[in-house]
Design an enzyme around this catalytic site. Structure first.
Site, PDB file in Angstrom:
ATOM      1  N   ASP A 294       0.870  -1.184   0.000  1.00 56.99           N
ATOM      2  CA  ASP A 294       0.000   0.000   0.000  1.00 56.99           C
ATOM      3  C   ASP A 294       0.907   1.235   0.000  1.00 56.99           C
ATOM      4  OD1 ASP A 294      -2.171   1.664  -0.016  1.00 56.99           O
ATOM      5  OD2 ASP A 294      -3.242   0.642   1.584  1.00 56.99           O
TER       6      ASP A 294
HETATM    7  C1  BGC Z   1      -5.230   3.031   0.191  1.00 59.93           C
HETATM    8  C2  BGC Z   1      -5.376   1.998  -0.900  1.00 59.93           C
HETATM    9  C3  BGC Z   1      -5.317   2.673  -2.257  1.00 59.93           C
HETATM   10  C4  BGC Z   1      -4.021   3.444  -2.360  1.00 59.93           C
HETATM   11  C5  BGC Z   1      -3.831   4.121  -3.709  1.00 59.93           C
HETATM   12  C6  BGC Z   1      -4.035   3.948  -0.031  1.00 59.93           C
HETATM   13  O1  BGC Z   1      -4.007   5.003   0.864  1.00 59.93           O
HETATM   14  O2  BGC Z   1      -5.120   2.381   1.439  1.00 59.93           O
HETATM   15  O3  BGC Z   1      -6.589   1.313  -0.730  1.00 59.93           O
HETATM   16  O4  BGC Z   1      -5.441   1.733  -3.270  1.00 59.93           O
HETATM   17  O5  BGC Z   1      -3.995   4.439  -1.351  1.00 59.93           O
HETATM   18  O6  BGC Z   1      -4.705   5.175  -3.890  1.00 59.93           O
END
Ligand code: BGC
Length: 765
Positions: A294
């Site tokens: 993530d």
């Molecule tokens: C979130 C993810 C997301 C990623 C990209 C993160 O902060 O937890 O679910 O896919 O950002 O936007």
């Protein structure tokens, strides 16, 4: 295919197998060709370490609200140097073709880039939020939504979405419940697989499909107290049976990618959790797809205290089998140091690069790096009439009628309606928290839709974000002039989503005062709930005869709600998460274990309950009404042992005894009453949404195997003995019961699907 994966493991050749870069073992799609495999192997041989680390690096080409805004000269130079494998927060056929051209024509090896975005419940055409679509109890709804989203996103040049989010959540204080399918692993697994199918189809290289990403593997939804990013502390049993079940089903369905969770599980941050990711996901389940961290999570391994330096953090994530670093540049800048200190990491780098290149190959990017994105078709495809029609159907099917005393609903055509509540005209909130390229102007609000077809006086009255009670007097005046009051209550879109946890999930702002004042008018009230999470509304809804849960329903929100309120559509959605009475009851689930002292309404008996609130949720998991009634009869069960498992059928008859055509969601729950340990009081193991005309009957037959009753006890086990079968209209409305017998105890093979991850067959007669 499961057999193949196991044999790979049994032979102990996982590393050798992945070095040949096989296709995703669980994928229903075609395996890589020998030519693709050798091309990937040749590329890896040709790459410098820096180029390999480049493939393992994803950078932000923009921000969620300002796509492409970071595609500057420095970013293009990185692409030319082969130091980027993927971009996120980018979009648009033309800009992405231009960016791809830099990678393909101006970098040394010409490896195409992967373009990614959070396309969660729509790209331009916005569908209901995921929790709402789970409420349809119809996997075809999220499947179609994913299909439309992939069609739109791919014509805009995107290859990869960070969806579906398949985290089980039993604490509605967690703001991200809006992104998932709710509290139940069986429902969650079915919805997950449907979305993967919709995004990826059987042919990822078809040009209108995209890589899906099952996220956030681990136990992200079990964060303590529902606080986003916080630790999860779980038994391995709960982890396996509840939180990992949808991920195992997703791996089996061939999801192309997975994302690790931000949080730690029993002290081990998931992004560095080798036991979970390399162990369970890769070695036990045989998952060969791409695993991405993530956002910034590899570097955050230091903040967790798991690593002292960025190089240590990089090595930890690599050992855990995280292939791609989302935005932290820890692989790009520090993995080289770790590899120099410990050359045994190099084969793991090659494996990771192999999986990334395999994803690019499966999308067909080595054959034609520009096959995604078509500027000439973009405007015709985005938001097309067909897509809007699918969004409207999805919205209608996601609405849950929670209460309808005295047949307050549907509202007669001749009635004068006072429509109250700022949410009724909040177009932005219809889009939810992940809106991709959705536009508020494309959305039809309840005020607009109802105003077109009924006699409506609209007064905002109160808004979720304001304590100002100044509008309540005019709301009461409008209510007094009307035959019926429709009041939109809840949260706006920005109350739920990432980092949007709340300790108190009652109505925010002046809405409680508003509903109190409206109750005082004595008019019949219909509460239309709009929210991204279940709210704790026992007090607010006392004395309100009709309550409709409408979540955030996307562009067609207003039309769908108006059709339900006026009876054009009979609602049939069901709650994918129970609605608590009070915030203090959380976390909660219908599938809790029995205790020695079960909750007792008699307060003089010591029992497992709170003394200051009634037992259980206000509305339970699986609850939802329609404009008709249904009778259940003739439950019949049969069993047959095929030598591996006992196969069961559970058949029931359902009849529409009301006077309108309507859908019913027939639900099958099971319980193993004695297993040497406490098993949940009920677990969903099947559901079917069926449509019946007045007086019509249909049979629903569920087909199950005994592996579906397995429990985790250092391996999956099935215990000989009884299984109670309960069929009904919700987890708290069981109409028919029967008992099945499991003739023998056995252990399910390592790595095989078991429990909630397995799908029940359904036949409608
Ligand atoms: C979130 C993810 C997301 C990623 C990209 C993160 O902060 O937890 O679910 O896919 O950002 O936007």
């Amino acid at each position: 295919m499961r057999v193949d994966r196991r044999s790979v493991l049994v032979a102990g050749t996982l590393l050798a197998a992945s070095a040949r870069f096989p296709a995703f073992a669980a994928a229903p799609a075609k395996p890589l060709t020998a030519a693709q495999e050798s091309r990937i192997a040749a590329l890896i041989r040709a790459m410098t370490l820096d180029e390999k680390l480049g493939q393992m690096t994803q950078i932000a080409g923009g921000r969620q609200i300002a796509l492409n805004s970071r595609l500057d000269a420095a970013a293009l130079d990185r692409v030319r140097a082969g130091r980027v494998g993927s971009f996120l927060h980018v979009a648009g056929a033309e800009p992405l073709q231009a960016l791809q051209r830099v990678a393909v024509e101006e970098s040394r090896l010409g490896v195409p880039l992967l373009f990614a975005m959070d396309v969660v419940h729509g790209y331009r055409t916005i569908f209901p939020v995921p929790l709402a679509m789970a409420a349809s109890f119809d996997p075809d709804v999220p499947r179609q939504a994913a299909r439309v989203a992939a069609t739109e996103a791919s014509v805009s040049g995107l290859h990869w979405t960070f969806a579906p989010m398949i985290d089980i959540a039993r604490d509605a204080r967690w703001g991200r419940v809006v992104e998932g399918a709710g509290e139940d692993p069986y429902l969650g697994a079915r919805i997950a697989v449907a979305q993967i199918d919709g995004f990826q189809t059987a042919n990822l290289a078809g040009g209108d499909a995209m890589l899906a990403c099952a996220k956030h593997i681990g136990a992200y939804g079990a964060a303590a107290g529902g606080r986003d990013y916080d630790s999860a502390e779980l038994s391995e049993r709960t982890l396996r049976e509840t939180y990992l079940a949808p991920f195992h089903a997703a791996a089996d369905a061939g999801v192309g990618t997975m994302m690790t969770a931000f949080n730690d599980l029993a002290g081990v941050p998931t992004t560095g959790n080798a036991k979970l990711v390399r162990g369970i996901l890769r070695q036990e389940w045989g998952y060969q797809g791409l695993v991405v961290s993530d956002w910034n999570a590899i570097l955050e391994l230091m903040a967790h205290g798991a690593a002292a330096t960025p190089a240590e953090a990089a090595a930890l994530a690599l050992r855990a089998s995280v292939d791609m670093d989302m935005t932290s540049d820890t692989y790009a800048d520090h993995l080289g140091t770790a590899v120099a200190a410990d050359p045994s990491l190099l084969p793991l780098v090659d494996e990771a690069v192999g999986r990334i290149l395999a994803a690019k190959a499966r999308l067909g990017l080595f054959d034609d790096p520009y096959r995604f994105g078509d500027a000439a078709r973009e405007s015709a495809v985005l938001g097309s009439a067909n897509h809007r029609a699918a969004a409207r159907r999805a919205a209608e099917r996601s609405i849950v009628l929670l209460r309808n005393e005295g047949e307050t609903l549907p509202i007669g055509r001749d009635r004068k309606i006072a429509l109250i509540g700022a949410l009724a005209d909040d177009a932005s909130s219809t889009l939810g928290s992940w809106r991709a390229r959705g536009q508020a102007d494309d959305s039809v609000t309840l005020r607009q839709a109802l105003g077109e077809v009924a006699n409506v006086e609209y007064v905002p009255g109160a808004a979720p974000r304001s304590d100002d009670q100044g509008g309540i007097t005019s709301a009461v005046a409008a209510a007094s002039r009307a035959d019926v009051v429709v009041v939109a209550l809840g949260e706006d879109y920005d109350f739920s989503g990432e980092a949007r946890s709340r300790s108190d999930i009652t109505l925010p702002g002046a809405q409680t005062a508003l509903i109190e004042a409206l109750r005082g008018t004595g008019k019949p009230i219909v509460a239309v709930l709009m929210n991204g999470r279940p709210l704790a509304l026992e007090e607010a809804l006392t004395g309100i005869p009709a309550v409709v849960e409408t979540w955030f329903l996307g562009n067609e929100s207003g039309h769908a709600i108006a059709d339900v309120l006026l009876g054009q559509v009979s609602p049939a959605g069901r709650l994918p998460m129970g609605i608590p009475r009070r915030s203090g009851q959380l976390p909660m689930s219908y599938a809790h274990a029995p205790t020695g002292r079960p909750a007792n309404p008699d307060l003089s008996v010591d029992s497992a309950r709170y003394r200051d609130v009634d037992i259980g949720p206000l509305f339970p998991f699986g609850h939802g009404l329609s404009y008709s009634r249904f009778a259940y009869s003739s439950l019949e069960v049969s069993a047959r042992d095929d030598g591996k498992q006992t196969r069961f059928t559970v058949a029931v008859n359902v009849r529409n005894t009301g006077s309108v055509e309507a859908d019913e969601v027939v639900q099958l729950y099971v319980r193993v009453p004695v297993a040497g340990l406490a098993r949940p009081v009920k677990e969903l193991r099947g559901f079917a949404r069926i449509s019946l005309k007045p007086g019509q009957s249909r049979s629903v037959t569920f087909t199950l195997g005994s592996d579906q009753f397995a429990y985790w006890d250092d391996g999956w086990h099935v215990a000989a003995g009884e299984v109670e079968c309960m069929v009904g209209a919700s987890s708290d409305d069981i109409r028919q019961t029967a008992v099945l017998t499991l003739p023998r105890s056995y252990a399910v093979a390592d790595g095989a699907l078991a429990g909630a991850a397995l799908a029940t067959g359904v036949t409608i007669g």
